[in-house]
Motif scaffolding. Structure first.
Motif, PDB file in Angstrom:
ATOM      1  N   TYR A  75      -1.408  -2.461   1.915  1.00 31.41           N
ATOM      2  CA  TYR A  75      -2.277  -3.539   1.414  1.00 31.41           C
ATOM      3  C   TYR A  75      -1.814  -3.809  -0.011  1.00 31.41           C
ATOM      4  N   ASN A  76      -0.874  -4.737  -0.153  1.00 34.47           N
ATOM      5  CA  ASN A  76      -0.186  -4.885  -1.442  1.00 34.47           C
ATOM      6  C   ASN A  76      -0.156  -6.319  -1.941  1.00 34.47           C
ATOM      7  N   ASN A  77       0.057  -6.417  -3.240  1.00 36.68           N
ATOM      8  CA  ASN A  77       0.430  -7.689  -3.849  1.00 36.68           C
ATOM      9  C   ASN A  77       1.873  -7.571  -4.307  1.00 36.68           C
ATOM     10  N   PHE A  78       2.723  -8.377  -3.739  1.00 40.15           N
ATOM     11  CA  PHE A  78       4.133  -8.416  -4.149  1.00 40.15           C
ATOM     12  C   PHE A  78       4.612  -9.772  -3.644  1.00 40.15           C
ATOM     13  N   PHE A  79       4.362 -10.784  -4.477  1.00 37.03           N
ATOM     14  CA  PHE A  79       4.511 -12.163  -4.019  1.00 37.03           C
ATOM     15  C   PHE A  79       5.941 -12.529  -3.670  1.00 37.03           C
ATOM     16  N   GLU A  80       6.888 -11.731  -4.122  1.00 39.33           N
ATOM     17  CA  GLU A  80       8.283 -11.957  -3.746  1.00 39.33           C
ATOM     18  C   GLU A  80       8.474 -11.778  -2.234  1.00 39.33           C
ATOM     19  N   PHE A  81       7.506 -11.126  -1.592  1.00 38.08           N
ATOM     20  CA  PHE A  81       7.599 -10.898  -0.147  1.00 38.08           C
ATOM     21  C   PHE A  81       6.481 -11.597   0.609  1.00 38.08           C
ATOM     22  N   ARG A 133      -6.724  -1.201 -10.625  1.00 34.10           N
ATOM     23  CA  ARG A 133      -7.809  -2.161 -10.415  1.00 34.10           C
ATOM     24  C   ARG A 133      -7.203  -3.559 -10.381  1.00 34.10           C
ATOM     25  N   CYS A 134      -7.334  -4.196  -9.247  1.00 33.89           N
ATOM     26  CA  CYS A 134      -6.756  -5.521  -9.112  1.00 33.89           C
ATOM     27  C   CYS A 134      -7.740  -6.572  -9.595  1.00 33.89           C
ATOM     28  N   VAL A 135      -7.237  -7.660 -10.107  1.00 30.94           N
ATOM     29  CA  VAL A 135      -8.098  -8.720 -10.624  1.00 30.94           C
ATOM     30  C   VAL A 135      -8.922  -9.352  -9.495  1.00 30.94           C
ATOM     31  N   PRO A 143      -1.716   8.704  -6.477  1.00 35.71           N
ATOM     32  CA  PRO A 143      -0.947   9.729  -7.205  1.00 35.71           C
ATOM     33  C   PRO A 143       0.478   9.229  -7.455  1.00 35.71           C
ATOM     34  N   TRP A 144       0.705   8.719  -8.642  1.00 37.54           N
ATOM     35  CA  TRP A 144       2.021   8.179  -9.000  1.00 37.54           C
ATOM     36  C   TRP A 144       2.928   9.303  -9.452  1.00 37.54           C
ATOM     37  N   LEU A 145       4.224   9.114  -9.268  1.00 35.46           N
ATOM     38  CA  LEU A 145       5.208  10.038  -9.825  1.00 35.46           C
ATOM     39  C   LEU A 145       6.061   9.238 -10.795  1.00 35.46           C
ATOM     40  N   PRO A 187      11.997 -15.128 -12.281  1.00 37.16           N
ATOM     41  CA  PRO A 187      11.495 -13.848 -11.805  1.00 37.16           C
ATOM     42  C   PRO A 187      10.118 -13.512 -12.376  1.00 37.16           C
ATOM     43  N   TYR A 188       9.404 -12.663 -11.641  1.00 41.20           N
ATOM     44  CA  TYR A 188       8.121 -12.149 -12.129  1.00 41.20           C
ATOM     45  C   TYR A 188       8.362 -11.504 -13.494  1.00 41.20           C
ATOM     46  N   ARG A 189       7.468 -11.826 -14.417  1.00 42.11           N
ATOM     47  CA  ARG A 189       7.671 -11.373 -15.800  1.00 42.11           C
ATOM     48  C   ARG A 189       6.340 -10.846 -16.340  1.00 42.11           C
ATOM     49  N   TYR A 229      -5.551  -4.892 -15.574  1.00 41.55           N
ATOM     50  CA  TYR A 229      -5.532  -5.408 -14.215  1.00 41.55           C
ATOM     51  C   TYR A 229      -4.139  -5.253 -13.617  1.00 41.55           C
ATOM     52  N   GLY A 230      -4.142  -5.058 -12.289  1.00 41.63           N
ATOM     53  CA  GLY A 230      -2.912  -4.685 -11.588  1.00 41.63           C
ATOM     54  C   GLY A 230      -1.738  -5.618 -11.781  1.00 41.63           C
ATOM     55  N   PHE A 231      -2.000  -6.890 -12.101  1.00 41.41           N
ATOM     56  CA  PHE A 231      -0.852  -7.803 -12.199  1.00 41.41           C
ATOM     57  C   PHE A 231       0.070  -7.464 -13.352  1.00 41.41           C
ATOM     58  N   SER A 233       1.159  -4.510 -13.859  1.00 41.08           N
ATOM     59  CA  SER A 233       2.008  -3.397 -13.422  1.00 41.08           C
ATOM     60  C   SER A 233       3.171  -3.918 -12.581  1.00 41.08           C
ATOM     61  N   ILE A 234       4.145  -4.451 -13.252  1.00 39.08           N
ATOM     62  CA  ILE A 234       5.259  -5.168 -12.629  1.00 39.08           C
ATOM     63  C   ILE A 234       6.158  -4.224 -11.823  1.00 39.08           C
ATOM     64  N   LYS A 235       6.633  -4.748 -10.701  1.00 42.91           N
ATOM     65  CA  LYS A 235       7.406  -3.945  -9.746  1.00 42.91           C
ATOM     66  C   LYS A 235       8.912  -4.234  -9.828  1.00 42.91           C
TER      67      LYS A 235
HETATM   68  N1  MTE Z   1       5.143  -7.172  -9.429  1.00 46.32           N
HETATM   69  C1  MTE Z   1       5.913  -8.145  -8.893  1.00 46.32           C
HETATM   70  N2  MTE Z   1       7.203  -8.184  -9.182  1.00 46.32           N
HETATM   71  N3  MTE Z   1       5.399  -9.104  -8.072  1.00 46.32           N
HETATM   72  C2  MTE Z   1       4.063  -9.139  -7.768  1.00 46.32           C
HETATM   73  O1  MTE Z   1       3.626 -10.032  -7.021  1.00 46.32           O
HETATM   74  N4  MTE Z   1       1.875  -8.089  -8.088  1.00 46.32           N
HETATM   75  C3  MTE Z   1       1.044  -7.405  -9.091  1.00 46.32           C
HETATM   76  C4  MTE Z   1       1.613  -6.044  -9.456  1.00 46.32           C
HETATM   77  N5  MTE Z   1       3.046  -6.121  -9.669  1.00 46.32           N
HETATM   78  C5  MTE Z   1       3.217  -8.115  -8.320  1.00 46.32           C
HETATM   79  C6  MTE Z   1       3.812  -7.127  -9.139  1.00 46.32           C
HETATM   80  C7  MTE Z   1      -0.337  -7.292  -8.672  1.00 46.32           C
HETATM   81  S1  MTE Z   1      -1.251  -8.739  -8.679  1.00 46.32           S
HETATM   82  C8  MTE Z   1      -0.909  -6.089  -8.352  1.00 46.32           C
HETATM   83  S2  MTE Z   1      -2.581  -5.966  -8.069  1.00 46.32           S
HETATM   84  C9  MTE Z   1      -0.083  -4.873  -8.219  1.00 46.32           C
HETATM   85  O2  MTE Z   1       1.304  -5.127  -8.401  1.00 46.32           O
HETATM   86  C10 MTE Z   1      -0.281  -4.282  -6.848  1.00 46.32           C
HETATM   87  O3  MTE Z   1       0.395  -3.054  -6.729  1.00 46.32           O
HETATM   88  P1  MTE Z   1       0.409  -2.297  -5.327  1.00 46.32           P
HETATM   89  O4  MTE Z   1       0.806  -3.288  -4.277  1.00 46.32           O
HETATM   90  O5  MTE Z   1       1.397  -1.183  -5.471  1.00 46.32           O
HETATM   91  O6  MTE Z   1      -0.991  -1.785  -5.082  1.00 46.32           O
END
Ligand code: MTE
Length: 313
Positions: A75-81, A133-135, A143-145, A187-189, A229-231, A233-235
C-alpha cells in the motif's frame, strides 16, 4: 494484532546484537560486493565490508506495534509507478537498482558521482522503528534499516553556504512508466533545511523489516524524515545537491496552497481539502489522534523555535 518482530532493548543497552540482518545477502542485493568500495579520498570504515556489525537497534525507535510487512510493501505512494496504492507493488519490479549511483553536488568540498557501494561502505546499519504519517491521513510503523543522513553529508564536507539539501529521484520513463504522464514535474524532488538534514532523526534507508527495501518502498536508497508528512521522504534517490536557497519540492511546485516546504506533521494545521487532526493507522480499526511532529516533538521542536507553523506549513 501485530506483534513486534524484534525485542527492543532499552536505550542504555544498545549493542550490535539488536537485529540480525543476513548481512552478506543484504549487501549483495543492496549494492553488489563491496570489495573495491571506497572512493578515492573517502575513508572506508570496515563495518559493512568486514561483515561483523549487525544492525543496531536505535534509541529513537518507537515501541508501537509494527505495521504488517505485506501492508507496508503493498500500500504505497510512488507516483512514478502509478497513482493507485497498489500500482507501485505491481510495477516497481521494472526499476533496476543495480548498478546505482548518486551525484553529490553544489555546496560541498567533495562533489562527484558515487556508486551506491561508495555511499554505503563507511556506514553501519541501524534499525529504527519510525512512524510514517501520510498527508492523506493514514500512518504506518515501519522498522527501517539505514544510517543518519548527516553522517553521509559530513563525508562530503558541506561549505558554509550550504543552507538546504535537495534530493532527486531517478528520471527514466522507461523504467518508471508513471513519468510518462504529467502528474508531477519529474523528477520527483524534495528538500530539507540543512539543520533538518543533519538532525540525527533523519535517516537514509536501504532496508526495512530486516531486508533490502522492496523497490516500491524506494530502493535502493530513500529518505525517512519521521516528523514530516510522508511526501518529504523521497524514494530511489540519484542526486543530493546542497545549495544556499530554499528549494521547491515537487508537491509544493504543483499545489503551493496545499503542500508547503516544511510539511511538519501538525494536527492543528489542516490541509485545505481535509483535516489533519486524526489518522488511520494501517491495520487498526478507527482513528487515532495525530501528534504534533508525529510524536517526535521533544527531539525536533527546537528546530522551529520562533516560527509561525501556520505560515510555514
Ligand atoms: N518518492 C518518490 N520518488 N515518488 C513518490 O511518489 N511518494 C511520497 C514518498 N516518497 C513518493 C516518494 C509519499 S506521498 C509518501 S506518503 C511516501 O513516499 C510513502 O512511502 P511508502 O510507500 O514507503 O509507505
Amino acid at each position: 494484532m501485530v506483534r513486534l518482530r524484534y525485542p527492543i532493548p532499552p536505550a542504555s543497552e544498545i549493542t550490535p546484537k539488536g537485529v540480525r540482518v543476513r548481512r552478506r545477502h543484504f549487501l549483495q542485493q543492496a549494492g553488489g560486493l563491496l570489495l573495491a568500495a571506497a572512493a578515492p579520498g573517502l575513508s572506508a570504515a570496515p563495518a559493512w565490508q568486514a561483515g561483523t556489525a549487525d544492525a543496531v537497534q536505535s534509541p529513537f525507535s518507537t515501541d508501537e506495534p509494527l505495521t504488517d510487512q505485506a501492508m507496508a510493501a503493498g500500500y504505497n505512494n510512488f507516483f512514478e509507478f502509478g497513482t493507485g496504492k497498489e500500482d507501485p507493488k505491481r510495477h516497481a519490479h521494472r526499476l533496476r537498482t543495480s548498478p546505482w549511483s548518486v551525484e553529490i553536488s553544489g555546496e560541498v568540498d567533495r562533489p562527484g558521482h558515487y556508486t551506491l557501494e561508495d555511499i554505503l561502505a563507511p556506514h553501519g546499519l541501524e534499525e529504527r522503528i519510525y512512524r510514517l504519517r501520510c498527508v492523506e491521513g493514514w500512518s504506518m510503523v515501519i522498522p527501517w534499516l539505514g544510517f543518519p543522513l548527516g553522517d553521509l553529508l559530513r563525508r562530503f564536507e558541506p561549505t558554509s553556504r550550504a543552507g538546504y539539501v535537495v534530493f532527486e529521484t531517478l528520471h527514466d520513463p522507461e523504467q518508471m512508466p508513471g513519468q510518462r504522464s504529467r502528474i508531477l514535474d519529474w523528477p520527483y524532488r524534495e528538500g530539507l533545511r540543512i539543520d533538518e538534514a543533519m538532525h540525527p532523526l533523519t535517516l537514509l534507508a536501504v532496508g526495512m523489516y530486516g531486508e533490502v527495501l522492496p523497490n516500491q518502498n524506494g530502493a535502493p536508497l530513500r529518505l525517512v524524515v519521521p516528523w514530516k508528512y510522508g511526501f518529504k521522504s523521497i524514494k530511489s534517490i540519484v542526486s543530493i545537491h546542497l545549495q544556499e536557497e530554499q528549494p521547491i519540492g515537487s508537491w509544493e511546485a504543483q499545489q503551493p496552497a496545499e503542500y508547503g516546504f516544511y510539511a511538519n506533521v501538525n494536527p492543528q494545521v489542516s490541509h485545505p481539502r481535509w483535516r489533519q487532526a486524526t489518522e488511520r493507522r494501517i491495520g487498526e480499526g478507527g482513528r487515532r489522534r495525530t501528534e504534533i511532529f508525529n510524536g517526535y516533538g521533544e527531539l525536533v521542536a527546537d528546530l522551529y523555535a520562533g516560527m509561525d507553523l501556520r505560515r510555514h506549513f
